[in-house]
Design an enzyme around this catalytic site. Structure first.
Site, PDB file in Angstrom:
ATOM      1  N   GLY A  10     -39.884  72.198 -27.983  1.00 43.99           N
ATOM      2  CA  GLY A  10     -39.430  73.464 -27.574  1.00 43.99           C
ATOM      3  C   GLY A  10     -37.998  73.836 -28.344  1.00 43.99           C
ATOM      4  O   GLY A  10     -37.083  74.281 -27.971  1.00 43.99           O
ATOM      5  N   ALA A  11     -38.166  73.390 -29.584  1.00 47.28           N
ATOM      6  CA  ALA A  11     -37.052  73.469 -30.511  1.00 47.28           C
ATOM      7  C   ALA A  11     -36.850  74.817 -31.258  1.00 47.28           C
ATOM      8  O   ALA A  11     -35.740  74.601 -31.948  1.00 47.28           O
ATOM      9  CB  ALA A  11     -37.071  72.251 -31.649  1.00 47.28           C
ATOM     10  N   ASN A  12     -37.598  75.651 -30.990  1.00 43.26           N
ATOM     11  CA  ASN A  12     -37.343  76.929 -31.733  1.00 43.26           C
ATOM     12  C   ASN A  12     -36.602  77.956 -31.106  1.00 43.26           C
ATOM     13  O   ASN A  12     -36.166  79.043 -31.672  1.00 43.26           O
ATOM     14  CB  ASN A  12     -38.664  77.665 -31.727  1.00 43.26           C
ATOM     15  CG  ASN A  12     -39.379  78.061 -30.421  1.00 43.26           C
ATOM     16  OD1 ASN A  12     -39.868  77.035 -29.814  1.00 43.26           O
ATOM     17  ND2 ASN A  12     -39.333  79.309 -30.192  1.00 43.26           N
ATOM     18  N   TYR A 164     -42.362  76.290 -10.184  1.00 41.71           N
ATOM     19  CA  TYR A 164     -41.620  75.585 -11.145  1.00 41.71           C
ATOM     20  C   TYR A 164     -40.664  74.586 -10.475  1.00 41.71           C
ATOM     21  O   TYR A 164     -40.393  73.531 -10.988  1.00 41.71           O
ATOM     22  CB  TYR A 164     -40.669  77.085 -11.498  1.00 41.71           C
ATOM     23  CG  TYR A 164     -39.173  76.314 -12.337  1.00 41.71           C
ATOM     24  CD1 TYR A 164     -39.819  76.155 -13.526  1.00 41.71           C
ATOM     25  CD2 TYR A 164     -38.280  76.218 -11.931  1.00 41.71           C
ATOM     26  CE1 TYR A 164     -38.809  75.856 -14.470  1.00 41.71           C
ATOM     27  CE2 TYR A 164     -37.050  76.041 -12.699  1.00 41.71           C
ATOM     28  CZ  TYR A 164     -37.379  75.721 -14.117  1.00 41.71           C
ATOM     29  OH  TYR A 164     -36.342  75.268 -15.213  1.00 41.71           O
TER      30      TYR A 164
END
Length: 284
Positions: A10-12, A164
């Site tokens: 999830g590095a974007n 969640y």
């Protein structure tokens, strides 16, 4: 962090991008695992600009697809025989029930099962590091979470908040299960609560739903850079080189819920997860 290889999922955007930038700034080679090639390329350019480093690379990885995860892990193992740190950062919040490509409820599928499989597939290169680290981003929401064993994928009565919280409890249970299994190896496993970070997690990418709520809450959120602080600390600090199986908040070990320490729950989730992803823990 020079001469060390780090993977960030999830590095974007958000905390993942902030984590990537800081680790690259400290000299690490950072592999950016991103679901969208287009957003990943834009983030790669931005990360290079902000960090001043060219030691970054983009490898596509959709944590909602077991096939994609296996392809990513294969590519990484070929390029990087040694992995020093895996930061399991990516996460989703689904306003309505959605499923991954493999039929998992998306929050449990991406936030837990995707990272579960990815970690198992990268344990060998992590073991080759002088001190491999698995850092998983959980949440304080785990405290109100339960594993809904009768219907973990919420095929009936879906609730975003219950889904969640379940996925974030799973992150803690997974961390404790992994730490137990990695005893006697150079690999540690810890998880963390990043704080209330202003990201796009609660926004529907197709409809834009949730933007108004996120804007309202933005006044109490911390920045992605602040949210990334404990992840970076756990990935880099000598102070935690021998620490494993802990849950951190603001760089300090923090208490977890009663369920998160329940050995029966830890083991039940582990074996259930192995069956879901079709991969077993590779070491005796």
């Amino acid at each position: 962090m020079k001469n060390k290889t780090v993977i960030v999922t999830g590095a974007n955007s958000g905390v993942g991008l902030a984590t990537t930038v800081e680790l690259a700034r400290r000299g690490a080679t950072v592999v950016m695992a991103c679901r969208s090639a287009e957003r990943g390329e834009a983030a790669l350019k931005l990360a290079r600009e902000r960090s001043g480093s060219n030691q970054l690379e983009l490898v596509p990885c959709d944590l909602g697809s077991l096939e994609s995860i296996r392809a990513f892990a294969s590519t990484v193992r070929e390029r990087h025989p040694v992995v020093d740190v895996l930061v399991n950062n990516a996460g989703v919040v689904s306003l309505k029930r959605e499923t991954t490509r493999d039929g998992f409820e998306s929050q449990l599928g991406v936030n837990h099962l995707g990272h579960f499989l990815l970690t198992l597939l990268l344990l060998e290169p992590l073991k080759r590091a002088p001190q491999g680290r698995v850092v998983t981003v959980s949440s304080g929401a785990h405290r109100v979470g339960n594993i809904h064993w009768a219907d973990p994928h919420f095929t009936r009565g879906y609730s975003m908040w219950r889904g969640y919280a379940q996925s974030k409890l799973a992150n803690v249970l997974f961390t404790k299960g992994l730490a137990y299994r990695m005893r006697g190896t150079p690999v540690t496993a810890n998880c963390l609560h990043p704080g209330a970070v202003g990201t796009q997690l609660g926004v529907d990418r197709d409809t834009g739903g949730g933007k108004a709520i996120m804007k309202l809450l933005s006044y109490v959120f911390i920045t992605p850079e602040q949210g990334a602080d404990t992840s970076v600390y756990l990935a880099t600090s000598d102070e935690v080189s021998g620490v494993s199986g802990e849950y951190f908040y603001r760089r300090e070990p923090a208490p977890v819920s009663r369920l998160a320490e329940d050995r029966e729950q830890i083991e039940r989730l582990w074996f259930w997860s192995e069956k879901q992803v079709g991969e077993q823990f590779p070491f005796p």
